[in-house]
Structures are given as structure tokens and as C-alpha cells.
Design a protein around this motif. Sequence first.
Motif, PDB file in Angstrom:
ATOM      1  N   UNK A   3       0.903  -0.801   0.275  1.00 49.82           N
ATOM      2  CA  UNK A   3       0.395   0.176  -0.125  1.00 49.82           C
ATOM      3  C   UNK A   3       0.729   1.520   0.158  1.00 49.82           C
ATOM      4  N   UNK A   4       1.789   0.983   0.926  1.00 52.89           N
ATOM      5  CA  UNK A   4       2.139   2.246   1.011  1.00 52.89           C
ATOM      6  C   UNK A   4       3.221   2.532  -0.556  1.00 52.89           C
ATOM      7  N   UNK A   5       4.221   1.877  -1.684  1.00 54.35           N
ATOM      8  CA  UNK A   5       4.312   1.392  -2.654  1.00 54.35           C
ATOM      9  C   UNK A   5       3.621   2.131  -3.515  1.00 54.35           C
ATOM     10  N   UNK A   6       2.258   1.409  -3.887  1.00 51.21           N
ATOM     11  CA  UNK A   6       1.189   2.552  -4.666  1.00 51.21           C
ATOM     12  C   UNK A   6       0.742   3.539  -4.355  1.00 51.21           C
ATOM     13  N   UNK A   7       0.595   3.918  -2.894  1.00 51.76           N
ATOM     14  CA  UNK A   7       0.551   5.763  -2.512  1.00 51.76           C
ATOM     15  C   UNK A   7       2.019   6.289  -3.043  1.00 51.76           C
ATOM     16  N   UNK A   8       3.433   5.394  -3.136  1.00 56.36           N
ATOM     17  CA  UNK A   8       4.322   6.325  -3.970  1.00 56.36           C
ATOM     18  C   UNK A   8       4.136   6.419  -5.238  1.00 56.36           C
ATOM     19  N   UNK A   9       3.366   5.449  -5.717  1.00 55.50           N
ATOM     20  CA  UNK A   9       3.238   5.304  -7.403  1.00 55.50           C
ATOM     21  C   UNK A   9       2.540   6.842  -7.536  1.00 55.50           C
ATOM     22  N   UNK A  10       0.875   6.594  -6.431  1.00 51.84           N
ATOM     23  CA  UNK A  10       0.025   7.532  -7.255  1.00 51.84           C
ATOM     24  C   UNK A  10       0.683   9.007  -6.727  1.00 51.84           C
ATOM     25  N   UNK A  11       1.341   9.106  -6.294  1.00 53.11           N
ATOM     26  CA  UNK A  11       1.529  10.886  -5.478  1.00 53.11           C
ATOM     27  C   UNK A  11       2.932  11.207  -7.037  1.00 53.11           C
ATOM     28  N   UNK A  12       3.670   9.981  -7.341  1.00 47.96           N
ATOM     29  CA  UNK A  12       4.959  10.148  -8.611  1.00 47.96           C
ATOM     30  C   UNK A  12       4.100  10.758  -9.528  1.00 47.96           C
ATOM     31  N   UNK A  13       2.792   9.988  -9.870  1.00 46.03           N
ATOM     32  CA  UNK A  13       1.363  10.533 -11.338  1.00 46.03           C
ATOM     33  C   UNK A  13       1.797  11.477 -11.404  1.00 46.03           C
ATOM     34  N   UNK A  14       0.784  12.193 -10.142  1.00 48.58           N
ATOM     35  CA  UNK A  14       0.868  12.961 -10.098  1.00 48.58           C
ATOM     36  C   UNK A  14       1.599  14.366 -10.709  1.00 48.58           C
ATOM     37  N   UNK A  15       2.189  13.563 -10.869  1.00 47.28           N
ATOM     38  CA  UNK A  15       3.759  14.436 -11.419  1.00 47.28           C
ATOM     39  C   UNK A  15       3.685  14.377 -13.067  1.00 47.28           C
ATOM     40  N   UNK A  16       3.198  13.213 -13.240  1.00 51.11           N
ATOM     41  CA  UNK A  16       4.113  13.487 -14.924  1.00 51.11           C
ATOM     42  C   UNK A  16       3.512  15.047 -15.741  1.00 51.11           C
ATOM     43  N   UNK A  17       2.202  15.306 -15.628  1.00 52.60           N
ATOM     44  CA  UNK A  17       1.547  16.662 -16.547  1.00 52.60           C
ATOM     45  C   UNK A  17       3.035  17.766 -16.330  1.00 52.60           C
TER      46      UNK A  17
END
Length: 254
Positions: free
Chosen positions: A161-175
Motif C-alpha cells: 500500500x505504501x509503494x502504491x501511494x508512492x506510485x500515485x504521488x509520482x503520477x500526479x507529477x507527470x503533467x
Amino acid sequence: MSQTLPPASLAGRTALVTGSSRGIGADTVRYFAEAGANVVINFRNKAPRAQKLATELEGLGVQALVVGADLTDPASVQEMFSEVERTFGSLDILVLNASGGMEGGMAEDYALQLNRDAQVRVLETALPLLGDDARVVFVTSHQAHFIRTTPTMPEYEPVARSKRAGEDALRELIPMLQERGIGFVVVSGDMIEGTITATLLERANPGAIADRRESAGKLYNVSEFAAEVARAAIDPIPADNTRLVGDTSSFQGE
């Protein structure tokens, strides 16, 4: 180990892999060096091992910088990138490979600190060094990537769950990354034989690796998965910014 990336395909470029003194990180950084990249080997507490790898890679004719850093410590991360800037001036490839959370004796929120907060901090601290055409690669597992739709072993769930939270937070930076001309790819792999995480899971849940191997038909080993991570740094970016490695048939889509 066979050539994974085209010879000289990364000549003149610089790559940093977090957690690269051993395992997947070490093999990834070796593939980059074999392709001609100068490399930054990051470690937390394995300095002799990191230095030995650097000496080996310098034998390929590239420059290898060894930098110790605790990724959960902002000052330590800042100093790491200051050293990279002093040595190389810029950075072309950043692989966010270091993760954890199954270690004993850590604070209750350590997995979230390392797998989410530290990943975002490392990327944000690296931004001034990442130029047009740079590439950021985040390394995760199917057990984490698909955790919202597919349960995992109880022992691994907090880490997943913590790694998925990290993935989600990084994806928010894609734009923001795209505006700067920086590519971003998530590389998700099945359970990897020979990793520390697989060993810890096997210890907590005997037979887990054999069961998963039978279900998947094949599990990648460390060097095979590292080759996929290295290729993600130069291959065209998938439309969904995701490179899935290994069987996914037993994981439900998002």
C-alpha cells in the motif's frame, strides 16, 4: 551478463539509481555503464560493496560516483544531488529503485516515509539537474501496483500500500514533468527471485515463492528484471506510463 542496451547508446549521459549497491539496482546501473553512461551508485549502508561496484564499472571506461544517502533524510538527499551536480553538472536518467518497509525495528510509518514521501522528495530534489529528454523510472511490484484490486500476503500489505501511494504521488507529477520534457515510466514486476523482499516473504510465508512461480509459469530473476528497468530508461514511453514485467493474469486490472 549479455549486452542489454545498444553499445554506446548512453555515451555522454549520466544515470543515478537509488539503492544500487546490490540487487536490482546494482545490475541496472551496470547495464547503464555497459551502454556508456556515467553512473551514480547510491547506497544507504553498504559503502564497501558500492565502491567495489564502482571500481568494476570504471573498468568499462565510464565515470562512477559513489554517494551514500538516507533517502528519508531531506538534507542527505540534497547533499547527494549537490555532489552529482559538482561531478557531472546534470542528470539524464533517474531510477527510483530503493524501497523497503519489511525491516525490523523501524518506526510504524517507515514504509510510507520511504516508499512515498522519500520517492517524491528525491524526484523534486533532482529536478534542477534533469534536462530536456531526461527520463525518470519508478520501480515497483505487481503486488503493490495492483493492491487496490488484488489482495496480497498480509505480511506484505503495508509495504504494498505504501509503494502504491508512492506510485500515485509520482503520477500526479507527470503533467509537470511533461512540460519540462521529462519522461516518466513505472516498471512493475512480479515477485523477483533472489531479492531481499522475496526472501523475507518466504521466511514469513514458507512456500510463497514456489506457489507464485507455479501460478505465473515463470518468475524473473534479479538480472532479468534489472534489464527491463534499464530498457525502460530508453524505450518509447507506453501511453499509460506503465511497463508491466512478467505474468499479470492473476491480478485484476485497475
